[in-house]
Enzyme design. Structure first.
Site, mmCIF file in Angstrom:
data_model
loop_
_atom_site.group_PDB
_atom_site.id
_atom_site.type_symbol
_atom_site.label_atom_id
_atom_site.label_comp_id
_atom_site.label_asym_id
_atom_site.label_seq_id
_atom_site.Cartn_x
_atom_site.Cartn_y
_atom_site.Cartn_z
ATOM 1 N N GLU A 141 46.863 45.930 40.721
ATOM 2 C CA GLU A 141 46.236 45.297 41.850
ATOM 3 C C GLU A 141 44.766 45.212 41.517
ATOM 4 O OE1 GLU A 141 45.770 45.881 46.797
ATOM 5 O OE2 GLU A 141 46.981 47.357 45.607
ATOM 6 N N GLU A 145 40.864 44.717 54.952
ATOM 7 C CA GLU A 145 41.762 45.815 55.223
ATOM 8 C C GLU A 145 41.191 46.660 56.511
ATOM 9 O OE1 GLU A 145 44.010 47.359 51.233
ATOM 10 O OE2 GLU A 145 41.962 47.963 51.574
#
Length: 262
Positions: free
Chosen positions: A151, A244
């Site tokens: 990621e 996020e």
């Protein structure tokens, strides 16, 4: 003389017609999109080459909270969207990642990609008592459509938060593996660690926030293949960009976002 007079009369008409045509051509690019607000855990809305994902993947860690996301417009390859969220509890756990996902050009090997031009202009209504980040989020795999191996996050804003890291200092702050990397006109620190599923590489600005970014995402991937041992034979299986959310209450608004894979 009559012919000259006729031409003089015609010039304003031609000029006016040309201006009207260019305006009309510009308007053709404005797309009709679904602006329905989504609230469900994994609700999504498609628009052209993109999808808006609500993605409340950590909602059950929260003691309370919710999130609503919505596409607001799309013109050509540029999309606008917003999300409003409020979360409480589990101060170190991500509750949601409202994001725009690119659905075209993915599942290519990194070696086959030459560039990933992007632009992103955003704002947030409140940073006080908010814990969050604003970031591109990319995933690679050994096979097209395979399981996540790496990621790669590129943080445009660190709002009272911090990246995953293999090492933390005595104050609990993440320790970078490389400092002062120059990419796309900014200086970054690189952090690395595991989230329990895959390796996470996070590029964070050495200082400040970028609320209007225009550049290329691919040099960040190239840096990892050139310097950190990530294989260019891996496939880019996902390309997202969003916020996020960990705790607090705010509205995050993207007025213009685009990403392409060449």
């Amino acid at each position: 003389m009559f012919f000259l007079s006729f031409l003089l009369l015609l010039i304003p008409f031609v000029s006016s017609t040309s201006h009207y045509s260019s305006v009309r051509m510009h308007k053709v690019h404005v797309r009709s999109v679904d602006t329905t607000a989504i609230t469900g855990q994994y609700d999504s809305v498609n628009a052209g080459q993109y999808s808006l994902l609500n993605d409340l993947w950590g909602k059950y860690d929260a003691s309370s909270g919710s999130q609503t996301s919505q596409i607001t417009s799309m013109s050509g390859s540029t999309i606008a969207w917003k999300t409003t969220w409020n979360w409480a509890g589990a101060p170190n756990q991500v509750k949601s990642f409202a994001n725009i996902q690119l659905n075209t050009g993915i599942n290519q090997q990194l070696s086959a990609i030459s560039s990933m031009p992007t632009s992103w202009k955003w704002k947030q209504s409140n940073n006080a008592a908010v814990v969050a980040d604003v970031a591109y989020d990319l995933f690679t795999s050994y096979t097209a459509g395979g399981s996540n191996v790496n990621e790669i996050m590129i943080w445009l804003a660190n709002i009272n938060s911090g990246p995953i890291s293999a090492e933390y200092n005595a104050q609990g702050q993440a320790v970078p593996i490389v400092t002062n990397i120059s990419l796309e006109g900014y200086t970054w620190n690189l952090y690395s660690g595991s989230n329990g599923v895959n390796q996470v590489y996070s590029f964070l600005l050495t200082n400040g926030t970028i609320k209007s970014f225009k550049g290329d995402v691919y040099p960040f991937l190239s840096y990892l293949t050139d310097n950190e041992g990530m294989s260019s034979s891996q496939y880019l299986i996902c390309a997202q960009a969003g916020t996020e959310a960990i705790s607090g209450t705010t509205t995050f608004t993207t007025s213009a976002y685009s990403l392409a894979i060449n």
